[in-house]
Design an enzyme around this catalytic site. Structure first.
Site, PDB file in Angstrom:
ATOM      1  CD  GLU A 136      -2.904  -1.139   2.341  1.00 44.70           C
ATOM      2  OE1 GLU A 136      -3.850  -1.936   2.295  1.00 44.70           O
ATOM      3  OE2 GLU A 136      -2.753  -0.309   3.276  1.00 44.70           O
ATOM      4  N   PRO A 137       0.296   2.426  -0.229  1.00 45.93           N
ATOM      5  CG  PRO A 137      -1.056   4.096  -1.181  1.00 45.93           C
ATOM      6  CD  PRO A 137      -1.105   2.691  -0.634  1.00 45.93           C
ATOM      7  N   GLY A 140       5.098  -1.623   2.181  1.00 42.28           N
ATOM      8  CA  GLY A 140       4.854  -3.008   1.801  1.00 42.28           C
ATOM      9  C   GLY A 140       5.536  -4.004   2.718  1.00 42.28           C
ATOM     10  CG  PHE A 165       4.984   0.003  -6.172  1.00 38.33           C
ATOM     11  CD1 PHE A 165       5.505   0.559  -7.325  1.00 38.33           C
ATOM     12  CD2 PHE A 165       4.921   0.791  -5.026  1.00 38.33           C
ATOM     13  CE1 PHE A 165       5.968   1.870  -7.347  1.00 38.33           C
ATOM     14  CE2 PHE A 165       5.369   2.104  -5.035  1.00 38.33           C
ATOM     15  CZ  PHE A 165       5.885   2.639  -6.198  1.00 38.33           C
ATOM     16  CB  ILE A 166      -0.318  -4.812  -7.535  1.00 41.79           C
ATOM     17  CG1 ILE A 166      -0.698  -4.054  -6.255  1.00 41.79           C
ATOM     18  CG2 ILE A 166      -0.775  -6.254  -7.492  1.00 41.79           C
ATOM     19  CD1 ILE A 166       0.021  -4.533  -5.006  1.00 41.79           C
ATOM     20  CG  HIS A 351      29.604  -5.194 -22.821  1.00 37.51           C
ATOM     21  ND1 HIS A 351      29.630  -6.175 -21.863  1.00 37.51           N
ATOM     22  CD2 HIS A 351      29.184  -5.804 -23.967  1.00 37.51           C
ATOM     23  CE1 HIS A 351      29.238  -7.328 -22.386  1.00 37.51           C
ATOM     24  NE2 HIS A 351      28.974  -7.138 -23.667  1.00 37.51           N
ATOM     25  N   GLY A 353      31.166   1.632 -23.614  1.00 41.40           N
ATOM     26  CA  GLY A 353      30.023   2.344 -24.193  1.00 41.40           C
ATOM     27  C   GLY A 353      28.931   1.412 -24.668  1.00 41.40           C
ATOM     28  CD  GLU A 376       7.958 -12.139  -4.148  1.00 43.88           C
ATOM     29  OE1 GLU A 376       8.052 -13.114  -3.391  1.00 43.88           O
ATOM     30  OE2 GLU A 376       7.708 -12.231  -5.357  1.00 43.88           O
TER      31      GLU A 376
END
Length: 398
Positions: A136-137, A140, A165-166, A351, A353, A376
Site C-alpha cells: 500500500e502507499p 509493503g 506496485f502490484i 562492455h 560504451g 518481496e
C-alpha cells in the site's frame, strides 16, 4: 552443530537427473521462443500473449503446483530451475510466472479445497492469471501496517482500499488481497488482517495507473483500487484476522523464486561479459588478457555460483519441509540479488560504451537486478529477518 543449523547434512542439495532434464527443456524453450523477442518485450512494455500461451502448453505455468490442481508438481527446486532459465532470457517473463505463485501459494497453504479447485487450477493450466495485492502507499515490507479495510456484512465482506506496485495486476483475472477486518490488539500489531480472493471483474475493482519503474519492462506494476468490493465469506484465505501469517508465509516461499530470478540475470550478464572480453581487442590484445578484466570475470563467476548454490539449497530445504528454509530463503534472496546487481554492473563496465547501449541487450539486466533487491521484502528487511532468527535461536525470543 553448525549454528544455527543442526548438522552439516542440512547443507545438501537434492538435485536429480530429472531436474537437469527439466532445466535443459526450459532452456531450449526460452532460447527458441523468448530470447529472440527480448527487444519487443522491452520496447512495447508487454509480454506477447503467444509467449504466455506457449508457456502454458509446455506446462510451465503449473510448475510447483500439485497435479491434483492442474499443475506439474515438482516443488520449490523445480520452480527455481524454471525461474532461473526464464529470467536469463527475460526477467519480466519470470515475474509474470512468479506472480502466479504469489497468488497460488497462499491458497495452497491456507485456502479451502473449494478455493484451490476454483482458483488455483485455472492458474496452473495457464487459463487464468493471478496477482498478489498487498503493498500500500504506506508501505509493503511492514505487512502489519496494512490500512485497507474489510467490513463484514452477513455472508460477505465489503473491501475498501488502495494497493500499489502490484506486479501482474494489469493482466490478472484473480487477486489475493489483504485488508484489515479488526483493529490490532495490544502487543500484536499483526492481528486483525484477513486475506481474500478477489476477482478482477467484480464491481468496484479498478486497475489504476501503471508505475514506470526502473526495470522489468514487460511486467511493470500497477495500482489497484478497491471501492466497496463485495467479497463472499467463502473467499477468505485462512482464518479471519490471521492473514498476516498467510502473507508472510507466502513470501518465505516466493523469495526463493526472486533469488532464482537474480541467478538467471547474473548468468546472462556474466555470459555476455565473458564472450565480449574474449572477442574485443584493445591496445593490440583481447580484453580478457588484461589482469583487471580477468579479476572482474573471476569475481563475477564466484558470486554467480555462490548465489546459485544458496538458492538451490534454500529450495531443497523448503521441499524437505524444514523450517530452517525461511532463514535460507532470506540468505539466498539477499546475496543473489545483490550479486546480480553487482555482476550486471561489472558486465556493463567491461562492455564500455556498448554496455549502456539498449541494442546490446545488456543494460536491461542491470535495471532488472535493482528491482530484485526491493520486492518481496527489501534486502534490509531480509537482514532483519536473519538476525531476529539468530537471536530467537540463542535466547528463545524475537
Amino acid at each position: 552443530m553448525v549454528f544455527p543449523f543442526r548438522s552439516v547434512e542440512d547443507f545438501k542439495i537434492d538435485i536429480t537427473p530429472e531436474h537437469e532434464l527439466f532445466r535443459q527443456a526450459v532452456r531450449e524453450f526460452v532460447e527458441k521462443n523468448v530470447m529472440p523477442r527480448w527487444r519487443e518485450i522491452e520496447e512495447t512494455n508487454r509480454i506477447p500473449q503467444e509467449i504466455m500461451r506457449a508457456l502454458a502448453e509446455q506446462g510451465l505455468t503449473g510448475v510447483g503446483i500439485p497435479e491434483q490442481y492442474g499443475g506439474q508438481g515438482g516443488g520449490q527446486l523445480m520452480t527455481v530451475l524454471a525461474m532461473e532459465e526464464i529470467a536469463r532470457a527475460s526477467p519480466a517473463l519470470a515475474v509474470a510466472i512468479g506472480v502466479n505463485h504469489l497468488f497460488s501459494i497462499p491458497i495452497l497453504l491456507f485456502g479451502s479445497e473449494d478455493l484451490k479447485k476454483r482458483y488455483v487450477t485455472p492458474i496452473a493450466r495457464g487459463e487464468k492469471r493471478g496477482a498478489h495485492a498487498n503493498t500500500e502507499p504506506s508501505g509493503g515490507s511492514d505487512v502489519a501496517g496494512i490500512q485497507s479495510q474489510a467490513r463484514k456484512e452477513n455472508d460477505h465482506y465489503i473491501i475498501n482500499g488502495r494497493k500499489v506496485f502490484i506486479s501482474g495486476a494489469g493482466e490478472a483475472d484473480f487477486l489475493i488481497v489483504s485488508a484489515r477486518t479488526s483493529p490490532p490488539q495490544p502487543g500484536k500489531r499483526w492481528w486483525g488482517i484477513t486475506t481474500f480472493v478477489v476477482e478482477r471483474d467484480w464491481p468496484g475493482v479498478k486497475i489504476g495507473q501503471q508505475f514506470r519503474v526502473i526495470g522489468m519492462r514487460g511486467e511493470q506494476p500497477y495500482e489497484v483500487v478497491l471501492d466497496n468490493v463485495k467479497v463472499p465469506a467463502e473467499n477468505v484465505v485462512g482464518k479471519e484476522n490471521e492473514g498476516f501469517k498467510v502473507v508472510v508465509t507466502t513470501y518465505d516461499y516466493t523469495r526463493i523464486g526472486i533469488a532464482a530470478q537474480a541467478v538467471g540475470i547474473a548468468q546472462a550478464a556474466f555470459e555476455k561479459a565473458l564472450n565480449y572480453a574474449l572477442q574485443r581487442e584493445v591496445f593490440g590484445q583481447r580484453l580478457a588478457e588484461f589482469e583487471i578484466i580477468t579479476e572482474k570475470l573471476a569475481d563475477m563467476y564466484i558470486r554467480l555460483e555462490a548465489s546459485r548454490l544458496l538458492t538451490y539449497w534454500a529450495a531443497s530445504l523448503a521441499d524437505a519441509g524444514r523450517k530452517e528454509f525461511v532463514m535460507a530463503a532470506s540468505l539466498a534472496k539477499t546475496f543473489a540479488t545483490e550479486s546480480a546487481e553487482w555482476i550486471a554492473r561489472q558486465a556493463v563496465q567491461i562492455h564500455g560504451g556498448y554496455g549502456v547501449d539498449f541494442e546490446t541487450g545488456l543494460e536491461r539486466y542491470l535495471r532488472d537486478a535493482i528491482i530484485t533487491t526491493i520486492y518481496e521484502g527489501t534486502n534490509e528487511i531480509q537482514r532483519l529477518t536473519i538476525v531476529r532468527e539468530l537471536i530467537r535461536q540463542v535466547f528463545g525470543v524475537r
